[in-house]
Design a protein around this motif. Structure first.
Motif, mmCIF file in Angstrom:
data_model
loop_
_atom_site.group_PDB
_atom_site.id
_atom_site.type_symbol
_atom_site.label_atom_id
_atom_site.label_comp_id
_atom_site.label_asym_id
_atom_site.label_seq_id
_atom_site.Cartn_x
_atom_site.Cartn_y
_atom_site.Cartn_z
ATOM 1 N N LEU A 112 0.670 -1.214 0.063
ATOM 2 C CA LEU A 112 0.077 -0.131 -0.120
ATOM 3 C C LEU A 112 0.823 1.119 -0.009
ATOM 4 C CD1 LEU A 112 -2.789 -0.916 2.478
ATOM 5 C CD2 LEU A 112 -3.071 -0.886 0.081
ATOM 6 N N PRO A 113 0.381 2.270 -0.598
ATOM 7 C CA PRO A 113 1.079 3.659 -0.426
ATOM 8 C C PRO A 113 1.137 4.105 0.888
ATOM 9 C CG PRO A 113 -1.221 4.061 -1.641
ATOM 10 C CD PRO A 113 -0.831 2.449 -1.339
ATOM 11 N N ARG A 114 1.933 5.170 1.373
ATOM 12 C CA ARG A 114 2.248 5.511 2.873
ATOM 13 C C ARG A 114 2.549 6.857 2.723
ATOM 14 N NH1 ARG A 114 6.086 1.348 2.538
ATOM 15 N NH2 ARG A 114 8.148 2.065 3.093
ATOM 16 N N ARG A 115 2.316 7.502 3.961
ATOM 17 C CA ARG A 115 2.885 8.814 3.843
ATOM 18 C C ARG A 115 4.030 8.785 4.989
ATOM 19 N NH1 ARG A 115 -3.126 11.475 3.604
ATOM 20 N NH2 ARG A 115 -3.230 12.097 1.411
ATOM 21 N N LEU B 208 -0.425 3.839 -8.894
ATOM 22 C CA LEU B 208 -0.577 5.165 -8.623
ATOM 23 C C LEU B 208 0.026 6.069 -9.713
ATOM 24 C CD1 LEU B 208 0.441 5.111 -4.805
ATOM 25 C CD2 LEU B 208 -2.088 5.622 -5.802
ATOM 26 N N PRO B 209 -0.591 7.536 -9.923
ATOM 27 C CA PRO B 209 0.131 8.510 -10.626
ATOM 28 C C PRO B 209 1.637 8.541 -10.168
ATOM 29 C CG PRO B 209 -1.885 8.860 -9.980
ATOM 30 C CD PRO B 209 -1.598 7.855 -9.180
ATOM 31 N N LEU C 7 0.748 15.012 -2.543
ATOM 32 C CA LEU C 7 0.557 16.222 -2.140
ATOM 33 C C LEU C 7 1.018 17.081 -0.878
ATOM 34 C CD1 LEU C 7 -0.808 18.982 -3.241
ATOM 35 C CD2 LEU C 7 -2.819 18.175 -1.851
ATOM 36 N N TYR C 8 0.991 16.178 0.255
ATOM 37 C CA TYR C 8 1.395 16.715 1.549
ATOM 38 C C TYR C 8 2.717 16.429 1.699
ATOM 39 C CZ TYR C 8 -3.724 16.829 1.792
ATOM 40 O OH TYR C 8 -5.060 17.263 1.481
ATOM 41 N N GLY C 9 3.519 15.766 0.970
ATOM 42 C CA GLY C 9 5.029 15.325 1.176
ATOM 43 C C GLY C 9 5.784 16.435 0.923
ATOM 44 N N VAL C 10 7.079 16.489 1.046
ATOM 45 C CA VAL C 10 8.149 17.505 0.952
ATOM 46 C C VAL C 10 8.978 16.971 -0.112
ATOM 47 C CG1 VAL C 10 10.067 19.014 2.036
ATOM 48 C CG2 VAL C 10 7.716 18.550 3.116
#
Length: 528
Positions: free
Chosen positions: A51-54, A188-189, A194-197
């Motif tokens: 899964l993707p993760r932040r 995923l694209p 968006l919220y990452g740096v």
């Protein structure tokens, strides 16, 4: 969706563990653990998707519930002799009997794989961040409703647990097949979150060795020009310039818990720590003369003056973090703790208020500087401020600081000329920048888990032992505000004990000879 019940974890004394032989990098450890689980599943033919993760999320794999038994068998290859432990969470309908739970693999909702790593001194290095979570998702039949009122495609895999929230809630058969073909990663694209740096973040330290004879001679000459009562006596206190090798351990904490840092700059006055590997590609030593616009102001012994010039470092990235050498990362962090995905710097205000008196030499230098910052915000922005700042790293944007200097050049020149901390100083990088950037829409106040300790407090040893047990701190500051000369030997001892206990393994920033000698040092405090 169904409720999940968590099994009791075994006591720490009975957990398997493996002894580390090199510095423990939490990001690298997470990836190694994830690679091990992925390899185990591939070898056993288990279907899974990552899964993707932040930032600071644990790695999370999804398997079809129908393959749970097969997955459990595959995970037996992760041996306890190599430090692996497995925890399981069960569906609420599952039997409370551990024996019956083990006999029914379909009762398992989640498996948590953790590899316990310790240092040679027994200090636990691994963190929960490095665990790998495997979730068994249920196969939906026909006519199962979606939250939008439509129905799921038959054969859709849907997560079971309502919490924690994931970035993906279900896989249609088509998306599941495409993800399996995508090296077992969720399709995923190809773009940053968006919220990452996504930008590089540099680290800037200031450091001084107050025992250096040449440096001390310069300081004494400069002190001779001071008149009585001109500055607060703590501005020239020996303890302010004492080096207890905090930087060595701070860099160990960077490599362990902030390895995402792009480059590290160390600002000094013609000094280099004897243990530092200056050939390391990730660190650069910067002399004061390389950043001061007016070298006629040198030498200076005032951190406020040095901070006002640090954005002049050649090659410094747009996003950088100012660090004192008495700051330590205490658990895995990410750039998002210090910057936002839309380009703002974060700051960490304290709840401690400023008193209402005017700045004077009676104030500690940090307090008088804060009061001048308060006046600046009122006069220049028409905004009232009344709080101090936590003793934490200070995120900065170079463009904002450069524009700040260009607009208020006289203020910056005034601070740069002050050889010692002076009652007329401004604390630009550690305080005023944050207020000014916030007023300009370039910064945002944010939370951070931190602790601050004055090492000269009477119960310092007891407090340090408590700190060793804490696992919920992002950063720690161990400050010496104004200890007596008689206390220095004892403070050196307890600081070495605490830091070598918390960060026992050498970093790649240290010379090999220093690593060998450092590993042999022992402190009597540990045996008291």
């Amino acid at each position: 969706q169904q409720r999940i019940r968590t099994t009791l974890r075994p006591s720490l004394a009975h957990q398997p563990q493996v002894v580390a032989t090199e510095v423990h990098n939490s990001v690298a450890a997470q990836q190694r653990n994830l690679d091990a689980v992925r390899s185990a599943f591939r070898a056993a033919g288990v279907d899974f998707v990552e899964l993707p993760r932040r930032a600071r999320d644990r790695a999370r794999l999804v398997i079809p519930q129908s393959q749970t038994r097969h997955a459990l068998e595959a995970l037996t290859s992760l041996r306890a002799s190599e430090g692996w432990t497995q925890y399981r969470r069960y569906y609420s309908w599952a039997s409370a009997s551990p024996r019956k739970q083990r006999r029914d693999p379909f009762a398992v909702a989640t498996m948590i794989l953790h590899r316990r790593v310790v240092a040679p001194n027994g200090r636990v290095l691994s963190t929960g961040f490095e665990g790998v979570i495997v979730e068994a998702w249920t196969d939906l039949g026909p006519r199962r409703r979606r939250v939008d009122g439509s129905t799921h495609i038959p054969g859709t895999l849907h997560r079971v647990a309502k919490q924690p929230r994931t970035l993906v809630e279900y896989f249609t058969p088509e998306v599941w097949a495409a993800s399996l073909a995508n090296d077992n990663h969720t399709i995923l694209p190809d773009a940053p979150d968006l919220y990452g740096v996504p930008d590089p973040v540099d680290l800037v330290y200031t450091w001084v060795d107050g025992s250096d004879p040449e440096w001390r001679a310069k300081k004494l000459r400069a002190q001779g020009d001071l008149s009585e009562g001109q500055i607060n006596e703590t501005a020239v206190s020996e303890s302010r310039f004492a080096d207890r090798q905090e930087l060595l351990y701070s860099l160990r904490s960077v490599e362990a818990y902030a390895s995402w840092v792009n480059h590290i700059y160390l600002i000094t006055d013609a000094q280099v720590p004897d243990w530092l590997d200056t050939d390391h590609p990730k660190i650069t030593v910067i002399d004061h003369k390389d950043i001061f616009s007016d070298q006629g102001n040198l030498p200076v012994f005032n951190s406020h003056a040095i901070e006002s010039q640090m954005h002049h470092i050649p090659g410094l990235s747009e996003k950088y973090i100012y660090m004192n050498d008495d700051l330590f990362f205490m658990r895995p962090t990410s750039p998002e703790l210090f910057f936002t995905g839309n380009g703002l710097s974060r700051f960490f205000p304290s709840t401690a208020p400023l008193d209402l008196s005017e700045a004077s030499a009676r104030d500690m230098p940090v307090l008088s500087a804060a009061k001048h910052g308060r006046d600046f915000m009122l006069n220049e922005h028409g905004r009232r401020v009344g709080n101090k700042f936590k003793h934490t790293p200070h995120p900065q944007l170079k463009s904002v600081m450069s524009d700040f200097e260009a607009e208020y050049q006289q203020l910056f020149d005034h601070v740069a000329q002050s050889k010692f901390r002076h009652p007329d100083d401004y604390s630009i990088s550690s305080a005023l920048y944050h207020f000014h950037a916030y007023a300009r829409g370039k910064a945002i106040d944010s939370p951070i888990r931190y602790a601050y300790m004055d090492i000269s407090r009477p119960d310092a040893e007891l407090y340090m032992r408590r700190l060793l047990r804490r696992r919920n701190l992002d950063v720690l500051c161990l400050n010496d505000t104004d200890s007596t000369p008689e206390a220095q030997e004892h403070l050196d001892e307890i600081m070495h004990w605490f830091l070598s206990e918390k960060f026992p393994l050498p970093s790649s920033f240290e010379k090999q000879s220093s690593q060998a000698s450092g590993s042999q040092q022992q402190s009597s405090v540990a045996n008291q």
